[in-house]
Scaffold this motif. Structure first.
Motif, PDB file in Angstrom:
ATOM      1  N   VAL A  33      42.668   2.035  -7.923  1.00  0.00           N
ATOM      2  CA  VAL A  33      42.968   0.608  -7.879  1.00  0.00           C
ATOM      3  C   VAL A  33      44.028   0.283  -8.922  1.00  0.00           C
ATOM      4  N   CYS A  34      44.928  -0.633  -8.597  1.00  0.00           N
ATOM      5  CA  CYS A  34      45.943  -1.058  -9.558  1.00  0.00           C
ATOM      6  C   CYS A  34      45.250  -1.798 -10.709  1.00  0.00           C
ATOM      7  N   PRO A  35      45.904  -1.902 -11.861  1.00  0.00           N
ATOM      8  CA  PRO A  35      45.263  -2.466 -13.052  1.00  0.00           C
ATOM      9  C   PRO A  35      44.658  -3.857 -12.854  1.00  0.00           C
ATOM     10  N   ASP A  36      45.300  -4.747 -12.116  1.00  0.00           N
ATOM     11  CA  ASP A  36      44.746  -6.090 -11.935  1.00  0.00           C
ATOM     12  C   ASP A  36      43.962  -6.206 -10.618  1.00  0.00           C
ATOM     13  N   GLY A  37      43.588  -5.078 -10.046  1.00  0.00           N
ATOM     14  CA  GLY A  37      42.899  -5.044  -8.751  1.00  0.00           C
ATOM     15  C   GLY A  37      41.593  -5.815  -8.736  1.00  0.00           C
ATOM     16  N   GLN A  38      40.785  -5.675  -9.784  1.00  0.00           N
ATOM     17  CA  GLN A  38      39.500  -6.380  -9.834  1.00  0.00           C
ATOM     18  C   GLN A  38      39.709  -7.898  -9.818  1.00  0.00           C
ATOM     19  N   ASN A  39      40.669  -8.372 -10.607  1.00  0.00           N
ATOM     20  CA  ASN A  39      40.958  -9.806 -10.659  1.00  0.00           C
ATOM     21  C   ASN A  39      41.450 -10.306  -9.300  1.00  0.00           C
ATOM     22  N   ARG A  40      42.369  -9.567  -8.681  1.00  0.00           N
ATOM     23  CA  ARG A  40      42.887  -9.957  -7.368  1.00  0.00           C
ATOM     24  C   ARG A  40      41.783  -9.950  -6.312  1.00  0.00           C
ATOM     25  N   ALA A  41      40.931  -8.940  -6.348  1.00  0.00           N
ATOM     26  CA  ALA A  41      39.828  -8.860  -5.385  1.00  0.00           C
ATOM     27  C   ALA A  41      38.885 -10.048  -5.550  1.00  0.00           C
ATOM     28  N   ASN A  42      38.585 -10.428  -6.781  1.00  0.00           N
ATOM     29  CA  ASN A  42      37.706 -11.577  -7.022  1.00  0.00           C
ATOM     30  C   ASN A  42      38.324 -12.869  -6.500  1.00  0.00           C
ATOM     31  N   GLN A  43      39.640 -13.039  -6.684  1.00  0.00           N
ATOM     32  CA  GLN A  43      40.314 -14.228  -6.160  1.00  0.00           C
ATOM     33  C   GLN A  43      40.231 -14.277  -4.637  1.00  0.00           C
ATOM     34  N   ILE A  44      40.435 -13.153  -4.011  1.00  0.00           N
ATOM     35  CA  ILE A  44      40.360 -13.096  -2.544  1.00  0.00           C
ATOM     36  C   ILE A  44      38.941 -13.399  -2.076  1.00  0.00           C
ATOM     37  N   LEU A  45      37.957 -12.824  -2.745  1.00  0.00           N
ATOM     38  CA  LEU A  45      36.565 -13.079  -2.366  1.00  0.00           C
ATOM     39  C   LEU A  45      36.195 -14.550  -2.542  1.00  0.00           C
ATOM     40  N   GLU A  46      36.659 -15.174  -3.615  1.00  0.00           N
ATOM     41  CA  GLU A  46      36.404 -16.605  -3.808  1.00  0.00           C
ATOM     42  C   GLU A  46      37.029 -17.425  -2.688  1.00  0.00           C
ATOM     43  N   TYR A  47      38.256 -17.074  -2.330  1.00  0.00           N
ATOM     44  CA  TYR A  47      38.949 -17.766  -1.243  1.00  0.00           C
ATOM     45  C   TYR A  47      38.160 -17.631   0.056  1.00  0.00           C
ATOM     46  N   LEU A  48      37.738 -16.417   0.371  1.00  0.00           N
ATOM     47  CA  LEU A  48      36.988 -16.180   1.609  1.00  0.00           C
ATOM     48  C   LEU A  48      35.629 -16.876   1.571  1.00  0.00           C
ATOM     49  N   ALA A  49      34.999 -16.924   0.413  1.00  0.00           N
ATOM     50  CA  ALA A  49      33.703 -17.594   0.293  1.00  0.00           C
ATOM     51  C   ALA A  49      33.852 -19.094   0.568  1.00  0.00           C
ATOM     52  N   CYS A  50      34.965 -19.681   0.150  1.00  0.00           N
ATOM     53  CA  CYS A  50      35.198 -21.117   0.379  1.00  0.00           C
ATOM     54  C   CYS A  50      35.675 -21.397   1.799  1.00  0.00           C
ATOM     55  N   ARG A  51      36.551 -20.566   2.297  1.00  0.00           N
ATOM     56  CA  ARG A  51      37.226 -20.855   3.556  1.00  0.00           C
ATOM     57  C   ARG A  51      36.630 -20.123   4.745  1.00  0.00           C
ATOM     58  N   GLY A  52      36.024 -18.976   4.519  1.00  0.00           N
ATOM     59  CA  GLY A  52      35.510 -18.181   5.624  1.00  0.00           C
ATOM     60  C   GLY A  52      36.586 -17.275   6.189  1.00  0.00           C
ATOM     61  N   LEU A  53      36.218 -16.533   7.196  1.00  0.00           N
ATOM     62  CA  LEU A  53      37.137 -15.587   7.807  1.00  0.00           C
ATOM     63  C   LEU A  53      36.964 -15.647   9.319  1.00  0.00           C
ATOM     64  N   PRO A  54      38.006 -16.002  10.060  1.00  0.00           N
ATOM     65  CA  PRO A  54      37.872 -16.053  11.521  1.00  0.00           C
ATOM     66  C   PRO A  54      37.647 -14.650  12.074  1.00  0.00           C
ATOM     67  N   ASN A  55      36.831 -14.556  13.089  1.00  0.00           N
ATOM     68  CA  ASN A  55      36.473 -13.267  13.651  1.00  0.00           C
ATOM     69  C   ASN A  55      36.534 -13.359  15.170  1.00  0.00           C
ATOM     70  N   SER A  56      37.567 -12.766  15.748  1.00  0.00           N
ATOM     71  CA  SER A  56      37.725 -12.827  17.201  1.00  0.00           C
ATOM     72  C   SER A  56      37.222 -11.539  17.842  1.00  0.00           C
ATOM     73  N   TYR A  57      37.082 -11.580  19.159  1.00  0.00           N
ATOM     74  CA  TYR A  57      36.694 -10.388  19.911  1.00  0.00           C
ATOM     75  C   TYR A  57      37.914  -9.508  20.083  1.00  0.00           C
ATOM     76  N   GLY A  58      37.721  -8.205  19.958  1.00  0.00           N
ATOM     77  CA  GLY A  58      38.817  -7.255  20.054  1.00  0.00           C
ATOM     78  C   GLY A  58      39.118  -6.832  21.480  1.00  0.00           C
ATOM     79  N   ALA A  59      40.193  -6.091  21.616  1.00  0.00           N
ATOM     80  CA  ALA A  59      40.687  -5.678  22.936  1.00  0.00           C
ATOM     81  C   ALA A  59      39.663  -4.881  23.728  1.00  0.00           C
ATOM     82  N   GLN A  60      38.813  -4.109  23.051  1.00  0.00           N
ATOM     83  CA  GLN A  60      37.835  -3.294  23.774  1.00  0.00           C
ATOM     84  C   GLN A  60      36.881  -4.157  24.599  1.00  0.00           C
ATOM     85  N   ARG A  61      36.728  -5.418  24.224  1.00  0.00           N
ATOM     86  CA  ARG A  61      35.844  -6.331  24.949  1.00  0.00           C
ATOM     87  C   ARG A  61      36.350  -6.608  26.368  1.00  0.00           C
TER      88      ARG A  61
END
Length: 170
Positions: free
Chosen positions: A28-56
């Protein structure tokens, strides 16, 4: 992935419910933990859209079209999609059989169909001997359910796509 192997048990709806996994990231790059935490906070607030894939939507990517035709009680369209419409991913033999179906030459389509033991061949024979209405009853119930579920998934994906700009707001 620690292992993967084929087995004879087909996965059914609900088999993967509660499936859990861990993702381990190395080098992991040196600031990886900080960046990962920011992304997780963003996803926790906003959520993540999840569509059906082509195999469906199946190898021919037409399963949802079959479901739409059934839902609209358009058996001619259903069998046109199911038995016709050659695609680049088909074998040349299958292309010729499907093209014959599209031209209304059911005799030739039957003669050319590469697998006479398939559900498609049984449906083709029933269309040839009767009507799309009688051929419908040759279809496996699982196929009918699958096509309707694929159409539902397709509609869900359309709605999700329309909502992406503001999907985190009611």
């Amino acid at each position: 992935v620690l292992w993967a192997e084929k087995h004879r048990n087909r996965l059914k709806i609900g088999h993967l419910r509660g499936n859990r996994f861990v993702i381990r990231i190395r080098q992991v790059c040196p600031d990886g933990q900080n960046r990962a935490n920011q992304i997780l906070e963003y996803l926790a607030c906003r959520g993540l859209p999840n569509s059906y894939g082509a195999q469906r939507f199946g190898a021919r990517t037409t399963t949802h079209l079959l479901g739409r035709a059934l839902l609209h009680n358009d058996l001619n369209e259903f069998f046109s999609v199911y038995l016709g419409r050659p695609q680049p991913t088909n074998s040349p033999e299958m292309d010729r059989a499907r093209a014959s179906y599209d031209l209304g030459d059911l005799e030739n389509a039957l003669r050319l169909w590469p697998n006479p033991n398939s559900d498609e061949f049984r449906a083709l024979k029933a269309v040839h001997n009767g009507s799309p209405g009688t051929a419908y009853f040759t279809l496996p119930r699982e196929l009918v359910r699958l096509t309707l579920a694929a159409y539902q998934s397709y509609l869900f994906n359309l709605l999700l796509q329309q909502r992406l700009a503001g999907y985190d707001r009611l």
